[in-house]
Design a protein around this motif. Sequence first.
Motif, PDB file in Angstrom:
ATOM      1  N   VAL A   1     -41.892  15.136  -7.986  1.00 10.11           N
ATOM      2  CA  VAL A   1     -41.146  15.185  -6.718  1.00 10.11           C
ATOM      3  C   VAL A   1     -42.117  15.178  -5.539  1.00 10.11           C
ATOM      4  CG1 VAL A   1     -39.621  16.594  -5.283  1.00 10.11           C
ATOM      5  CG2 VAL A   1     -39.093  16.254  -7.703  1.00 10.11           C
ATOM      6  N   ALA A   2     -43.185  15.961  -5.621  1.00  9.36           N
ATOM      7  CA  ALA A   2     -44.173  16.010  -4.540  1.00  9.36           C
ATOM      8  C   ALA A   2     -44.822  14.645  -4.322  1.00  9.36           C
ATOM      9  CB  ALA A   2     -45.237  17.062  -4.835  1.00  9.36           C
ATOM     10  N   ASP A   3     -45.078  13.928  -5.402  1.00  5.17           N
ATOM     11  CA  ASP A   3     -45.649  12.585  -5.299  1.00  5.17           C
ATOM     12  C   ASP A   3     -44.624  11.602  -4.721  1.00  5.17           C
ATOM     13  OD1 ASP A   3     -47.932  10.666  -6.117  1.00  5.17           O
ATOM     14  OD2 ASP A   3     -46.154   9.762  -7.055  1.00  5.17           O
ATOM     15  N   ALA A   4     -43.399  11.651  -5.217  1.00  4.08           N
ATOM     16  CA  ALA A   4     -42.356  10.716  -4.782  1.00  4.08           C
ATOM     17  C   ALA A   4     -42.003  10.892  -3.306  1.00  4.08           C
ATOM     18  CB  ALA A   4     -41.105  10.893  -5.643  1.00  4.08           C
ATOM     19  N   THR A   5     -42.104  12.102  -2.803  1.00  2.00           N
ATOM     20  CA  THR A   5     -41.776  12.360  -1.398  1.00  2.00           C
ATOM     21  C   THR A   5     -42.987  12.192  -0.481  1.00  2.00           C
ATOM     22  OG1 THR A   5     -42.208  14.731  -1.658  1.00  2.00           O
ATOM     23  CG2 THR A   5     -39.935  13.970  -1.989  1.00  2.00           C
ATOM     24  N   GLY A   6     -44.174  11.945  -1.063  1.00  2.00           N
ATOM     25  CA  GLY A   6     -45.383  11.780  -0.265  1.00  2.00           C
ATOM     26  C   GLY A   6     -46.024  13.096   0.130  1.00  2.00           C
ATOM     27  N   GLU A   7     -45.444  14.199  -0.304  1.00  2.00           N
ATOM     28  CA  GLU A   7     -45.978  15.519   0.041  1.00  2.00           C
ATOM     29  C   GLU A   7     -47.348  15.762  -0.603  1.00  2.00           C
ATOM     30  OE1 GLU A   7     -44.888  20.009  -1.285  1.00  2.00           O
ATOM     31  OE2 GLU A   7     -43.206  18.785  -0.575  1.00  2.00           O
ATOM     32  N   ARG A   8     -47.476  15.341  -1.876  1.00  2.00           N
ATOM     33  CA  ARG A   8     -48.730  15.533  -2.594  1.00  2.00           C
ATOM     34  C   ARG A   8     -48.885  14.400  -3.604  1.00  2.00           C
ATOM     35  NH1 ARG A   8     -47.750  20.142  -4.948  1.00  2.00           N
ATOM     36  NH2 ARG A   8     -47.609  19.336  -7.053  1.00  2.00           N
ATOM     37  N   PRO A   9     -49.450  13.270  -3.176  1.00  2.47           N
ATOM     38  CA  PRO A   9     -49.625  12.142  -4.088  1.00  2.47           C
ATOM     39  C   PRO A   9     -50.536  12.498  -5.273  1.00  2.47           C
ATOM     40  CG  PRO A   9     -49.990  11.488  -1.808  1.00  2.47           C
ATOM     41  CD  PRO A   9     -49.907  12.986  -1.823  1.00  2.47           C
ATOM     42  N   GLY A  10     -50.389  11.739  -6.335  1.00  6.45           N
ATOM     43  CA  GLY A  10     -51.288  11.910  -7.459  1.00  6.45           C
ATOM     44  C   GLY A  10     -50.625  12.149  -8.799  1.00  6.45           C
ATOM     45  N   PHE A  11     -49.296  12.044  -8.888  1.00  8.49           N
ATOM     46  CA  PHE A  11     -48.645  12.214 -10.182  1.00  8.49           C
ATOM     47  C   PHE A  11     -49.151  11.123 -11.127  1.00  8.49           C
ATOM     48  CE2 PHE A  11     -45.078  11.235 -13.083  1.00  8.49           C
ATOM     49  CZ  PHE A  11     -44.977  12.459 -13.724  1.00  8.49           C
TER      50      PHE A  11
END
Length: 189
Positions: A106-116
């Motif tokens: 979710v953090a990656d998909a929302t741009g909050e924390r890329p890197g998934f």
Amino acid sequence: MSLLALDSRWRRLNDETYACPCCGRSFGGLIDIGFGHPDAWPHGDLQPTAGATLNVGADQLSADLCRCDGLYFIHCVLPIPIRGSEETFLFGVWASVTEDDFMSYVADATGERPGFQGCAGWLMNDLPRFENAEPLACGLKAPETASERPTLIAQDGPLARAQAEGISFDHLLDIYAASGEDIRPHLNG
């Protein structure tokens, strides 16, 4: 030219100008099969409106994510190549993942924390012609672009072999029939 180009049923499936003589139905290519929720979701279907979310107590379902009874799910694609062609059939399925992996996605998909980078998961839909008594261990591969869903790759068994080696066109037609959409009579011309 693919080997399947010799099969008149394959040509009819992929010819958008073909119309079934008995009913006029046409296809224009492969028909992917999607599941609107994990099999464990007990609260009914999500209504097909943009941005819709179905909330029932703490349980929540959207087109891409689901939380149900303390479990976390991500909507994925499960590709299966069709032998003798360059085509790939897709199941739209749900994978169960850990809460940490869910939050990372979710953090990656929302741009909050890329890197998934992907994670382990479990296939949570019973697929026609690949039925399993238990959830199937899979690997969840991160999407290449923001507009794509993650890819689910089975780790073992007939589904893993199908993803690695492909399935026959007749097996695909059996999948359609087992899912309630027997198109074989419409392709016989």
